[in-house]
Structure formats: structure tokens, C-alpha cells
Design a protein around this motif. Structure first.
Motif, PDB file in Angstrom:
ATOM      1  N   ILE B 121      -6.549 -29.351 -18.341  1.00 56.43           N
ATOM      2  CA  ILE B 121      -6.623 -28.032 -17.709  1.00 56.43           C
ATOM      3  C   ILE B 121      -5.469 -27.835 -16.739  1.00 56.43           C
ATOM      4  N   PHE B 122      -4.512 -28.731 -16.792  1.00 53.78           N
ATOM      5  CA  PHE B 122      -3.299 -28.622 -15.960  1.00 53.78           C
ATOM      6  C   PHE B 122      -3.621 -28.436 -14.487  1.00 53.78           C
ATOM      7  N   CYS B 123      -4.553 -29.301 -14.029  1.00 52.06           N
ATOM      8  CA  CYS B 123      -4.947 -29.216 -12.627  1.00 52.06           C
ATOM      9  C   CYS B 123      -4.000 -30.009 -11.753  1.00 52.06           C
ATOM     10  N   GLY B 124      -3.317 -31.000 -12.339  1.00 49.35           N
ATOM     11  CA  GLY B 124      -2.376 -31.775 -11.548  1.00 49.35           C
ATOM     12  C   GLY B 124      -3.013 -32.907 -10.777  1.00 49.35           C
ATOM     13  N   LEU B 125      -4.286 -33.179 -11.022  1.00 44.91           N
ATOM     14  CA  LEU B 125      -4.929 -34.255 -10.273  1.00 44.91           C
ATOM     15  C   LEU B 125      -4.389 -35.621 -10.666  1.00 44.91           C
ATOM     16  N   CYS B 126      -3.928 -35.745 -11.932  1.00 45.49           N
ATOM     17  CA  CYS B 126      -3.353 -37.010 -12.351  1.00 45.49           C
ATOM     18  C   CYS B 126      -2.088 -37.301 -11.536  1.00 45.49           C
ATOM     19  N   GLU B 127      -1.310 -36.279 -11.336  1.00 43.10           N
ATOM     20  CA  GLU B 127      -0.075 -36.411 -10.559  1.00 43.10           C
ATOM     21  C   GLU B 127      -0.408 -36.869  -9.131  1.00 43.10           C
ATOM     22  N   GLU B 128      -1.474 -36.284  -8.574  1.00 43.33           N
ATOM     23  CA  GLU B 128      -1.858 -36.646  -7.216  1.00 43.33           C
ATOM     24  C   GLU B 128      -2.390 -38.064  -7.150  1.00 43.33           C
ATOM     25  N   ALA B 129      -3.091 -38.455  -8.205  1.00 46.32           N
ATOM     26  CA  ALA B 129      -3.752 -39.760  -8.156  1.00 46.32           C
ATOM     27  C   ALA B 129      -2.782 -40.913  -8.328  1.00 46.32           C
ATOM     28  N   CYS B 130      -1.666 -40.668  -8.978  1.00 47.02           N
ATOM     29  CA  CYS B 130      -0.815 -41.768  -9.409  1.00 47.02           C
ATOM     30  C   CYS B 130      -0.164 -42.466  -8.210  1.00 47.02           C
ATOM     31  N   PRO B 131      -0.381 -43.776  -8.055  1.00 46.59           N
ATOM     32  CA  PRO B 131       0.232 -44.490  -6.932  1.00 46.59           C
ATOM     33  C   PRO B 131       1.693 -44.832  -7.194  1.00 46.59           C
ATOM     34  N   LYS B 132       2.122 -44.706  -8.423  1.00 46.37           N
ATOM     35  CA  LYS B 132       3.477 -45.152  -8.772  1.00 46.37           C
ATOM     36  C   LYS B 132       4.428 -43.981  -9.027  1.00 46.37           C
ATOM     37  N   ASP B 133       4.023 -42.799  -8.711  1.00 43.20           N
ATOM     38  CA  ASP B 133       4.852 -41.609  -9.000  1.00 43.20           C
ATOM     39  C   ASP B 133       5.252 -41.559 -10.462  1.00 43.20           C
ATOM     40  N   ALA B 134       4.343 -41.990 -11.331  1.00 41.41           N
ATOM     41  CA  ALA B 134       4.740 -42.142 -12.728  1.00 41.41           C
ATOM     42  C   ALA B 134       4.490 -40.889 -13.537  1.00 41.41           C
ATOM     43  N   ILE B 135       3.565 -40.060 -13.139  1.00 41.79           N
ATOM     44  CA  ILE B 135       3.281 -38.890 -13.968  1.00 41.79           C
ATOM     45  C   ILE B 135       3.518 -37.614 -13.166  1.00 41.79           C
ATOM     46  N   TYR B 136       4.163 -36.678 -13.814  1.00 43.77           N
ATOM     47  CA  TYR B 136       4.490 -35.416 -13.167  1.00 43.77           C
ATOM     48  C   TYR B 136       4.182 -34.256 -14.093  1.00 43.77           C
ATOM     49  N   LEU B 137       3.847 -33.142 -13.518  1.00 40.33           N
ATOM     50  CA  LEU B 137       3.701 -31.938 -14.324  1.00 40.33           C
ATOM     51  C   LEU B 137       4.967 -31.107 -14.185  1.00 40.33           C
ATOM     52  N   THR B 138       5.543 -30.731 -15.322  1.00 37.99           N
ATOM     53  CA  THR B 138       6.828 -30.028 -15.280  1.00 37.99           C
ATOM     54  C   THR B 138       6.602 -28.518 -15.328  1.00 37.99           C
ATOM     55  N   GLU B 139       7.692 -27.799 -15.426  1.00 35.86           N
ATOM     56  CA  GLU B 139       7.600 -26.336 -15.463  1.00 35.86           C
ATOM     57  C   GLU B 139       7.707 -25.782 -16.883  1.00 35.86           C
ATOM     58  N   THR B 140       7.381 -26.584 -17.877  1.00 34.42           N
ATOM     59  CA  THR B 140       7.328 -26.037 -19.240  1.00 34.42           C
ATOM     60  C   THR B 140       5.879 -26.034 -19.667  1.00 34.42           C
ATOM     61  N   PHE B 141       5.570 -25.221 -20.671  1.00 29.11           N
ATOM     62  CA  PHE B 141       4.192 -25.314 -21.148  1.00 29.11           C
ATOM     63  C   PHE B 141       4.119 -25.839 -22.569  1.00 29.11           C
ATOM     64  N   THR B 142       2.917 -26.196 -22.967  1.00 26.31           N
ATOM     65  CA  THR B 142       2.717 -26.821 -24.265  1.00 26.31           C
ATOM     66  C   THR B 142       3.048 -25.833 -25.364  1.00 26.31           C
TER      67      THR B 142
END
Ligand code: SF4
Ligand code: SF4
Lengths: 349, 178
Positions: B121-142
Motif C-alpha cells: 500500500i506504499f505506506c513506507g513503513l518498511c523504509e522506516e523500519a529498516c536499520p540498515k537504510d537498505a530499502i527506500y521508496l522512490t518517486e516512480t510508480f509501479t
């Protein structure tokens, strides 16, 4: 040889057949592009752009729509009456096309073998013919709605029938007062009288207004689109239809719109008359072409107004529709008729 | 009756007068309004030709990041999968072998890492949770696709190009060019 011995005028017959073919295909193309225009006008009036993907400015959109309709699955509901189910759209289409027969499209062409009139049949009761055929048009809706064996369709068909009957009365009376003025039922004569003189709209403004409103109702155009009220009857009488049978219904609506625009232009706005231009002194072929263009320009304006109304006004409620027809337009048309008759009598004394 | 608020508006229940009953003045007024809209500016953005810039906080398609040396940052800790409210993320961890230090930054890495873009749902919680700065949400869509299975993005789809070996592709993925 025996056929030839019938002493028919073969050139005449051939000319008429060609004319019929041309007029029918032109009306079909015009109906096609009306759908395009409808979507464009709707878009413009709603601050949108409208179809613009198929070809430049989306001008191939109607072709794409037609192809789509052809490839849609053909469904005939099990519980429907198959024969009537197919007859419905055919009737709608046929009655829509039949009206073109008496319309004078322009003055006669002349290639040196005598005048070729651009009118399929100049019958002396042209208006009555149109009136009769237009009333037949309701059978398309009635039969389609009835044969679908669907409550919504049947309701819509009933609505359509009662609407057309109610508005035909006022329309007929508006035409009667017009005939008082023209003294002729032939469309050719009516146009002929207007050429170079004042258009009938000047003599019959109220009659035109009534005729126009009734024409909207006869074409089932908004705000009188009760037979196909999407929001209350799903799709109305053509709910069960699919593929090209649906296409026929939709198409006949647009052809009706085109024809009623032509009739209004012919009866009230001088038909193929070009205002302030004397075509009598011109080359007859040039005059005919210019006249046709003038007629088409008037028609386009009318079609635009039809669409403009559709995208501006909400649909009438059923009781409002009946009130307007029976308590509004009919008395108004009667008064108009009596007054016109009186004035005509008084002037001719 | 005493009004409960000061904003009460009395509804006019007078029967319609003649002009209202024949509808025409109101019809003309309505049509004038719609006609005036013919000449208004169209707010339409003609999408494929014209693009509206996204806001800088737009949350779009994910990327898996690499560090400056081009090593994958993800350590397959699974925190993103836990944080994900849509349960869109699955992964399989693997241990880094000797000689793979140039590929993975941590000793444990994600051998398989999948995001189901139809669930996300592109909430970005994964980005917030990641301790290693490994996942980011970009400005393109699927982008659109014909099959559901193509919406499950694996590591090849998600990993950002290596900044060392594929500089141009990396710069493009980062949006540095435009
Ligand atoms: S953006 Fe939200 S929904 Fe999508 S994968 Fe990340 S946490 Fe899950
Ligand atoms: S992306 Fe981040 S949170 Fe998710 S598994 Fe990898 S390191 Fe952990």
C-alpha cells in the motif's frame, strides 16, 4: 427486354438509387461523428479535453468504438422473444433512416441533362410522412423493451411510449400552425417559400420553441431521456442489448438527432437557403453545393445545441415531464395555432 | 419555535411562479453557465507526454540500496516484513561466504527478497523500519502489467544498479541526471 418494355425511366431510377445510397451512408457517417462530437462537447462543457488518443484530436475514436461494438459478444437472453428482440433495433434504425427520404438537401444539380433534384422523393405531404415515420420510431423502443423480458426495460419502454405520444401532440399542433403560414405540406415548397424571403422562424417563434422541445423529447435526448435513464432504470430499454444491436439503438438515436436538426432547419430556418446571398443567378451546381453547406452549417448548430442542452440540464421527473407536455406545451401550441390561424385569415381577407 | 443555531436558513416553500414553472429562464441561465466553461482553462495533464512532478515525499516503487562500494546493504533482518501492514514482503536469508565481501555488506544477506506490489500500500513503513537504510521508496510508480505474477518484484527488479560497475544506470536510478 420485358423489363425495359415497362418503359421505366432507368436513368431516373438509377439516379435515385445512387442518391439513396449516398444519403444513407452520409447519415451513418454523420451519426458516427456525432458520437465523437457528443463526447467532445461534453468534455468542453465540463472543462475536460475529451477523446484525443485515436488519431489527431481523436478523430478515429468513432471507428474504434464501432470496431469495439462489433467484437463484443452477441447476447440474446434466454427468456427473451428472439424474433422481436432482433426486430427492435432494426426497426429503430430503419425508421431513423426512412425520414431522410423527403428532405430537400439542396437545390437541383444540373449536368446538362436537366435538373437532378437532391431530394429522394418530393411527396406533397412531406411533413405528414416525417411525422408518421417518427411516430413509428417508438416501436423500436417498445418492442426492444418488451422483448428483453426485463422489468427495467419494460418500464423504460412504457415511459418512452407515453412520452412520445404526449409530445407528438404538441409537436403536431406546432406544425399545423406552421402549415397555416406556408400553405403547403411539401418540404420542397416550404423551403422554396423561404428562399429569398423571411424564414419561418420569424412568423412562428413560439411554434419553433414548442417544436424544438418536442423534438428533444422525440429523440429521447436529455432532459427527456427517461427511456434510458441510467441512474434509475440501469440502461432503460436497451439494457439487455449488446454488441451491434446496442450499437443500432445508440446509432438510431444519433441519426434521429441529425434528422430532426435537418427538419428544424428546413421548416424554420430556410433549409438550404443562404442568408443575404442570391443563389438564383449562380451556376446551379455551385448553388447546390453552397446550399448543402449552408444546410449542414445550420444542422451542426442545432446538433451542438442538442448536446449543449444534454450536458447542462438534469433529467425531468416523470410527473414533471407529463405536466410540461400536457399542461404546458399542448395549451401553448393550441393558443399559437388559434392566433396564427386568426392572423392568417385576417391578412388574407 | 426557537432556532437552535444562528445559521438556520428558511426553505422557501412558495409555489413556483409562472417563470419558474415554464423552466425556460432557469434553463437559459444554466446553459449560459455551461457555455462559459467552454472557454475555461482545462486542468487536464496529458499524461504520457506531460508529467506532473511528484512531491519530494512521494512514496513509490521500492529500491534496495547499495552502499558506496556497491555492496548490498540489506541484512535480511526481516524488520521490514514485520513492519509491513500489508504483509507484502517475503525474504530468505543466507550467510555470506568467504570471498563475497564485495557483494554484501553484512555477514547475512537476503538471498531472496520479494515485494508483492499488488499487496503493497506504499505506506513506507518498511523504509522506516529498516536499520540498515537498505530499502527506500522512490518517486516512480509501479508500471502496469498483464499478469499478476509479474507484480511480485524480486531482487533483480528491486536492487539499485551498482554505483561502481554500472555508473550510468545507477545515476539514472538515483535520478541524478534530471
Ligand atoms: S511500503 Fe508499506 S505496504 Fe509496501 S512493502 Fe513497505 S511496509 Fe509493506
Ligand atoms: S530491507 Fe532492511 S529491514 Fe528489511 S530485511 Fe533488509 S535490512 Fe532488514
Amino acid at each position: 427486354m420485358t423489363l425495359l418494355a415497362l418503359n421505366l425511366d432507368w436513368a431516373y431510377l438509377l439516379g435515385k438509387l445512387i442518391l439513396i445510397a449516398i444519403i444513407i451512408s452520409v447519415s451513418l457517417v454523420i451519426a458516427m461523428y456525432e458520437t465523437y462530437l457528443e463526447r467532445k462537447v461534453a468534455a468542453w462543457l465540463q472543462d475536460r479535453i475529451g477523446p484525443n488518443r485515436a488519431g489527431p484530436f481523436g478523430i478515429f475514436q468513432p471507428l474504434a468504438d464501432g470496431a469495439k461494438l462489433f467484437f463484443k459478444e452477441e447476447i440474446i437472453p434466454n427468456s427473451s422473444n428472439k424474433f422481436l428482440f432482433i426486430l427492435g433495433p432494426c426497426l429503430a434504425m430503419m425508421t431513423a433512416m426512412m425520414t431522410c427520404a423527403v428532405i430537400p438537401w439542396s437545390s437541383s444539380l444540373d449536368f446538362g441533362h436537366g435538373p437532378i433534384p437532391l431530394q429522394i422523393a418530393d411527396i406533397n405531404i412531406g411533413i405528414l410522412y416525417i411525422f408518421g415515420v417518427v411516430s413509428l420510431g417508438v416501436y423500436g423502443i417498445m418492442i426492444g423493451g418488451w422483448a428483453s423480458n426485463n422489468k427495467f426495460s419494460l418500464l423504460a419502454a412504457m415511459r418512452g411510449a407515453s412520452q412520445v405520444i404526449s409530445y407528438e401532440l404538441a409537436m403536431g399542433i406546432a406544425i399545423i400552425s406552421l402549415i397555416f403560414v406556408t400553405g403547403s405540406l411539401s418540404l420542397k415548397d416550404i423551403v422554396g417559400q423561404q428562399i429569398g424571403h423571411t424564414w419561418n422562424i420569424v412568423y412562428q417563434p413560439l411554434g419553433f420553441l414548442i417544436f424544438f422541445i418536442c423534438a428533444l423529447a422525440e429523440c429521447n435526448r436529455a432532459p427527456f431521456d427517461l427511456p434510458e435513464a441510467e441512474s434509475e432504470l440501469n440502461m432503460g430499454y436497451h439494457q439487455e442489448y449488446s454488441s451491434m444491436k446496442l450499437g443500432f439503438y445508440l446509432f438510431s438515436e444519433y441519426i434521429n438527432m441529425f434528422i430532426s436538426s435537418v427538419i428544424m432547419a428546413t421548416l424554420f430556418f430556410g433549409g438550404y437557403d443562404i442568408p443575404f446571398v442570391n443563389t438564383a443567378t449562380m451556376n446551379p451546381n455551385l448553388a447546390a453545393v453552397l446550399g448543402l453547406i449552408a444546410l449542414m452549417a445550420k444542422v451542426v448548430v442545432f446538433i451542438f445545441v442538442f448536446m449543449w442542452i444534454r450536458w447542462s440540464l438534469p433529467r425531468f421527473r416523470y410527473d414533471q415531464l407529463m405536466n410540461l407536455g400536457w399542461k404546458g406545451l399542448l395549451p401553448l401550441a393550441l393558443v399559437n395555432m388559434v392566433v396564427t390561424g386568426g392572423v392568417v385569415l385576417w391578412l388574407h381577407k | 419555535m426557537q432556532a437552535l443555531t444562528t445559521r438556520v436558513k428558511e426553505v422557501d416553500r412558495k409555489p413556483m411562479n409562472f417563470w419558474e414553472r415554464i423552466y425556460l429562464p432557469a434553463v437559459v441561465k444554466g446553459m449560459a453557465i455551461t457555455f462559459s466553461h467552454m472557454f475555461k482553462k482545462r486542468p487536464t495533464v496529458r499524461y504520457p507526454e506531460q508529467k506532473r512532478p511528484f512531491s519530494p515525499v512521494f512514496r513509490g516503487l521500492h529500491v534496495l540500496n547499495r552502499d558506496e562500494e556497491g555492496r548490498e546493504r540489506c541484512t535480511a533482518c526481516g524488520l521490514c516484513a514485520v513492519a509491513c501492514p500489508a504483509e507484502a514482503i517475503t525474504m530468505e536469508a543466507a550467510e555470506r561466504k568467504d570471498g563475497e565481501e564485495g557483494l554484501y555488506r553484512e555477514e547475512k544477506y537476503a538471498a531472496r527478497y520479494e515485494i508483492n506490489m499488488l499487496r503493497c500500500i506504499f505506506c513506507g513503513l518498511c523504509e522506516e523500519a529498516c536499520p540498515k537504510d537498505a530499502i527506500y521508496l522512490t518517486e516512480t510508480f509501479t508500471p502496469a502489467n498483464f499478469a499478476r505474477k509479474n507484480f511480485i518484484y524480486g531482487k533483480p527488479d528491486l536492487l539499485i544498479p551498482n554505483p561502481k560497475t554500472e555508473e550510468a544506470a545507477f545515476a539514472e536510478a538515483k535520478g541524478l541526471n534530471n
